[in-house]
Each structure stands twice: as C-alpha cells, then as structure tokens.
Design a protein around this motif. Structure first.
Motif, PDB file in Angstrom:
ATOM      1  N   ASP A   1      44.126  36.161  32.750  1.00 43.99           N
ATOM      2  CA  ASP A   1      45.383  35.998  33.472  1.00 43.99           C
ATOM      3  C   ASP A   1      46.219  37.277  33.438  1.00 43.99           C
ATOM      4  O   ASP A   1      46.909  37.615  34.416  1.00 43.99           O
ATOM      5  CB  ASP A   1      46.189  34.833  32.890  1.00 43.99           C
ATOM      6  CG  ASP A   1      46.415  34.967  31.387  1.00 43.99           C
ATOM      7  OD1 ASP A   1      45.478  35.430  30.682  1.00 43.99           O
ATOM      8  OD2 ASP A   1      47.503  34.602  30.907  1.00 43.99           O
ATOM      9  N   LEU A   2      46.144  38.017  32.324  1.00 45.09           N
ATOM     10  CA  LEU A   2      46.899  39.265  32.219  1.00 45.09           C
ATOM     11  C   LEU A   2      46.298  40.355  33.093  1.00 45.09           C
ATOM     12  O   LEU A   2      47.019  41.177  33.660  1.00 45.09           O
ATOM     13  CB  LEU A   2      46.957  39.725  30.763  1.00 45.09           C
ATOM     14  CG  LEU A   2      47.664  38.778  29.786  1.00 45.09           C
ATOM     15  CD1 LEU A   2      47.680  39.372  28.386  1.00 45.09           C
ATOM     16  CD2 LEU A   2      49.088  38.497  30.252  1.00 45.09           C
ATOM     17  N   VAL A   3      44.975  40.376  33.178  1.00 47.92           N
ATOM     18  CA  VAL A   3      44.311  41.347  34.054  1.00 47.92           C
ATOM     19  C   VAL A   3      44.696  41.074  35.504  1.00 47.92           C
ATOM     20  O   VAL A   3      45.036  41.988  36.256  1.00 47.92           O
ATOM     21  CB  VAL A   3      42.784  41.276  33.875  1.00 47.92           C
ATOM     22  CG1 VAL A   3      42.088  42.237  34.843  1.00 47.92           C
ATOM     23  CG2 VAL A   3      42.396  41.609  32.442  1.00 47.92           C
ATOM     24  N   ARG A   4      44.674  39.809  35.881  1.00 53.15           N
ATOM     25  CA  ARG A   4      45.071  39.423  37.237  1.00 53.15           C
ATOM     26  C   ARG A   4      46.512  39.848  37.516  1.00 53.15           C
ATOM     27  O   ARG A   4      46.824  40.394  38.578  1.00 53.15           O
ATOM     28  CB  ARG A   4      44.927  37.910  37.402  1.00 53.15           C
ATOM     29  CG  ARG A   4      45.258  37.399  38.805  1.00 53.15           C
ATOM     30  CD  ARG A   4      45.062  35.889  38.886  1.00 53.15           C
ATOM     31  NE  ARG A   4      43.667  35.508  38.682  1.00 53.15           N
ATOM     32  CZ  ARG A   4      43.189  34.964  37.552  1.00 53.15           C
ATOM     33  NH1 ARG A   4      44.006  34.726  36.530  1.00 53.15           N
ATOM     34  NH2 ARG A   4      41.919  34.663  37.438  1.00 53.15           N
TER      35      ARG A   4
ATOM     36  N   ALA B   1      35.466  40.475  35.570  1.00 48.38           N
ATOM     37  CA  ALA B   1      36.401  41.491  36.060  1.00 48.38           C
ATOM     38  C   ALA B   1      36.308  41.638  37.574  1.00 48.38           C
ATOM     39  O   ALA B   1      37.322  41.760  38.269  1.00 48.38           O
ATOM     40  CB  ALA B   1      36.114  42.826  35.384  1.00 48.38           C
ATOM     41  N   LEU B   2      35.107  41.635  38.098  1.00 44.06           N
ATOM     42  CA  LEU B   2      34.907  41.772  39.537  1.00 44.06           C
ATOM     43  C   LEU B   2      35.478  40.582  40.302  1.00 44.06           C
ATOM     44  O   LEU B   2      36.081  40.747  41.370  1.00 44.06           O
ATOM     45  CB  LEU B   2      33.417  41.932  39.839  1.00 44.06           C
ATOM     46  CG  LEU B   2      32.811  43.292  39.427  1.00 44.06           C
ATOM     47  CD1 LEU B   2      31.310  43.171  39.254  1.00 44.06           C
ATOM     48  CD2 LEU B   2      33.149  44.365  40.468  1.00 44.06           C
ATOM     49  N   ARG B   3      35.314  39.392  39.751  1.00 43.16           N
ATOM     50  CA  ARG B   3      35.825  38.199  40.444  1.00 43.16           C
ATOM     51  C   ARG B   3      37.353  38.158  40.442  1.00 43.16           C
ATOM     52  O   ARG B   3      37.964  37.770  41.443  1.00 43.16           O
ATOM     53  CB  ARG B   3      35.239  36.939  39.792  1.00 43.16           C
ATOM     54  CG  ARG B   3      33.758  36.759  40.118  1.00 43.16           C
ATOM     55  CD  ARG B   3      33.156  35.524  39.494  1.00 43.16           C
ATOM     56  NE  ARG B   3      31.747  35.409  39.876  1.00 43.16           N
ATOM     57  CZ  ARG B   3      30.909  34.498  39.404  1.00 43.16           C
ATOM     58  NH1 ARG B   3      31.327  33.600  38.508  1.00 43.16           N
ATOM     59  NH2 ARG B   3      29.655  34.473  39.819  1.00 43.16           N
ATOM     60  N   ILE B   4      37.949  38.585  39.343  1.00 45.59           N
ATOM     61  CA  ILE B   4      39.414  38.655  39.302  1.00 45.59           C
ATOM     62  C   ILE B   4      39.912  39.650  40.344  1.00 45.59           C
ATOM     63  O   ILE B   4      40.856  39.380  41.104  1.00 45.59           O
ATOM     64  CB  ILE B   4      39.908  39.069  37.899  1.00 45.59           C
ATOM     65  CG1 ILE B   4      39.593  37.973  36.878  1.00 45.59           C
ATOM     66  CG2 ILE B   4      41.407  39.368  37.919  1.00 45.59           C
ATOM     67  CD1 ILE B   4      39.799  38.413  35.434  1.00 45.59           C
ATOM     68  N   ALA B   5      39.274  40.822  40.392  1.00 45.40           N
ATOM     69  CA  ALA B   5      39.676  41.854  41.344  1.00 45.40           C
ATOM     70  C   ALA B   5      39.489  41.390  42.786  1.00 45.40           C
ATOM     71  O   ALA B   5      40.345  41.628  43.642  1.00 45.40           O
ATOM     72  CB  ALA B   5      38.874  43.132  41.089  1.00 45.40           C
ATOM     73  N   ARG B   6      38.381  40.714  43.052  1.00 46.17           N
ATOM     74  CA  ARG B   6      38.129  40.218  44.407  1.00 46.17           C
ATOM     75  C   ARG B   6      39.189  39.195  44.814  1.00 46.17           C
ATOM     76  O   ARG B   6      39.670  39.186  45.952  1.00 46.17           O
ATOM     77  CB  ARG B   6      36.734  39.593  44.460  1.00 46.17           C
ATOM     78  CG  ARG B   6      36.259  39.096  45.827  1.00 46.17           C
ATOM     79  CD  ARG B   6      35.937  40.233  46.772  1.00 46.17           C
ATOM     80  NE  ARG B   6      37.051  40.601  47.623  1.00 46.17           N
ATOM     81  CZ  ARG B   6      37.085  41.692  48.377  1.00 46.17           C
ATOM     82  NH1 ARG B   6      36.072  42.543  48.379  1.00 46.17           N
ATOM     83  NH2 ARG B   6      38.138  41.962  49.129  1.00 46.17           N
TER      84      ARG B   6
END
Length: 355
Positions: free
Chosen positions: A50-53, A95-100
């Motif tokens: 959640d923090l990365v998002r 990480a890739l899915r959050i970024a997408r």
C-alpha cells in the motif's frame, strides 16, 4: 497528462514531447523507515504494498509521466544476499502489478526496471552469463505484467549496459529500451570509455533513449550531458541525485562532513541536499539542452519532482500548492499585521547578528 493518452514512450518522444520520470524509491523508503540502508533491497513491496502504491501516486501527482516498477535491486543476487531468493518472483511480479495499476489509474506509462547486478565482471564468461540470466527473468516478468517499456540503469561499465540492452532486445518482445550509465568520479566508464562515446554505442546498439543517472548531482552531471548530447542523435536522458556535488566531490559517495571529514554516504546525505531553486535551474538547463527524458534519482522526493516538472513548463496537480509567499503574514502583500511582525522580525535579526 490525459487519462485517455494511450501513446507509448517512442510516440511521445518522436512527437517532440518531454517525458518526466520520478526515481529514488530506495532512498525515500529508507528515509521513511521501511527499507534498510546497505542491502537496499525493496522488501517494502511485499511487506507494505500500500505504501509503494501511495508513493507512485504521489510522484504522479507531482508530475511524473512514468510509474517505474520498484524492482531496482530486487534482482536475484540482492535477494540471495539477504537469504530471501525464494521471494524473488513474488517481489518482482508484485511490484510490476502495483505499478501497472497506478499507471492505468492515472493515465501514465509503466516501466519495468533492471539495474546493475553487482556480479558483472568483464572477461569472466560465467559472471556475464549469470548477469544475462538475471536480466532475462526480470525482463520476462515485466513483459508478462504489461510494461510499456524497460529501464536499464545505473551501470558503471559499458559492458554490463550492453548486456542489459541485448537482453531487452532478445526477451523484451519489442518493448522500447531506456539505458542509462552511472558516472563515477572520472568522466569515463569503468571500462575506460568516455560517457558520450559510451552512450553513442548504446544508441547505435538499439537503445531508444540513452543517458546518465545517479551518483552525480546536477552540477557535476550536466557537463557530461553536454558530451552525451553532442555524441547522440536521438532522445537523451538525465536523472541525477539531488545532492550538491562539486568538482572535488563529484559523486554523492564522495561527499564528506566539512568538520570531521567523515564520509556522508548514505545516511547523512540529507545535509547536502540541493535547494528547490537549484533543482529548478537544473530542469531548465536540461530543457534548454534538449533532454527529453528527465528526472531525479536517489534522494528524490515529491517536492523536488514538482519543481522539476515546473522547470519543464508543466503544472502538475501538486502545483496547486506551490509556494505563494504573497499570502505569508510577514513577507506577504496583505497589510494586516504586516508592519507589526516585520518590525519584530527586523529586531530579532538585529539581536541575532549582535550575538
């Protein structure tokens, strides 16, 4: 940027547009207490997605056109060092899915990310093969999760950068490649190639964008960017660290405490941060030079990203809250209480100067 803008990286650059990119996730999460300095492995992706998002969204709010998946130093060798190689795929895919997700939500581009492996050794066939294999798996995950392009960054050796570029071309299913070198204290790569020439070779090798990132601050990276601009025909990239490096200490790793002489990297680097004014000046210099792919690396924060965007003539959503000192009760233009507080300030400054 419009949420309806479906153009890719190459289309935007070919149209003469600039692409602004927020990096610096490692240092920012270390500063916030969610990542350990030293290993610098992005475990926060698994423990606090959640923090990365949220940080992705914050950087877009500040003007980033790209959501860079937080897989920097999330490669096999770094995971091995901390005894968590079994979490390699979950970290990268997560990480890739959050970024997408954030890119789709905000109408920005999503980039996969590979970087210096820390095991590459020129002339060592086994090390080169392991390096290539590490790139391959991360690139394939990026393709699988819908990356718009691949960033390969922070290479001090041209040889390793070339291996990364070759891997993107072989396993990237035609995705554009942005390849950047990390200049150290000298003006050449570790394998002895001047930075402009090294970038030219990468461009001729098929990279869609080439340039420099990390290690050097604005003052010491811009002279090298002049060489890159002279050597390369296509789009160039510049993403320095936001620290006040200078000729005698050209990189953030060489900055020292002026009193003790102790090395400041990494935990005391904030003492050397650039001002927002300096970041704005850097952005305008890059824009004038024709740097189409610009951003900031380790040490970046959203307020710096906003200033960089404004230096490129942008007004991102966060510009709504850019400083307006006309509203300040002492330094502003409203006459209410102004004289009273200004006189108090002048008296305080006068007293301080006498001490």
């Amino acid at each position: 940027m419009s949420s309806l803008d479906k153009r890719g990286l190459k289309e935007r650059l070919t149209a003469g547009e600039n692409v602004l990119v927020a990096e610096g996730y490692l240092f920012e999460f270390e500063r916030r207490g969610y990542l350990k300095a030293g290993a610098f492995v992005p475990e926060v992706v698994l423990k606090h997605p959640d923090l990365v998002r949220s940080l992705h969204e914050e950087f877009v709010h500040a003007g980033s056109d790209v959501v860079l998946a937080f897989t920097y130093y999330g490669h096999r060798e770094k995971m091995r060092l901390i005894g968590k190689e079994d979490l390699l795929e979950p970290l990268n895919v997560g990480a890739l899915r959050i970024a997408r997700e954030v890119a789709d939500k905000t109408g920005t581009l999503m980039a996969g990310n590979i970087c210096n492996t820390t095991i590459f050794q020129r002339g060592d066939k086994e090390a080169v093969a392991k390096t290539r294999a590490m790139f391959k798996e991360q690139i394939e995950w990026a393709v699988q999760e819908g990356a718009d392009f691949i960033v390969a960054e922070t290479f001090s050796e041209l040889g390793e950068a070339k291996v990364a570029l070759e891997a993107i071309k072989e396993y990237g299913k035609g995705l554009p490649a942005v390849v950047t070198l990390a200049p150290q204290a000298t003006d050449k790569t570790y394998d002895g190639v001047p930075m402009g020439e090294a970038c030219r070779q990468l461009e001729e090798g098929g990279a869609d964008v080439v340039g420099l990132n990390c290690h050097r601050g604005p003052k010491t990276i811009l002279p090298l960017m002049t060489e890159v601009r002279r050597a390369c025909k296509g789009p160039i990239a510049c993403l320095p660290v936001p620290y006040r490096t200078f000729e005698e200490c050209a990189t953030m790793q060489s900055l020292k405490d002026p009193i003790t002489g102790r090395r400041e990297f990494p935990v005391d680097l904030p003492a050397h941060l650039c001002s927002r004014t300096e970041i704005g000046e850097f952005a305008r210099a890059c824009r004038a030079m024709g740097v189409q792919y610009a951003g900031l690396c380790c040490g970046n924060s959203s307020h710096f990203m906003r200033v960089l965007a404004e230096g490129y003539g942008r007004s991102p959503p966060s510009s709504k809250y850019s400083p307006d000192m006309s509203q300040h009760y002492v330094f502003g233009s409203d006459p209410s209480f102004k004289k009273y507080y200004q006189e108090g300030l002048i008296e305080t400054v006068s007293l301080n100067n006498k001490v």
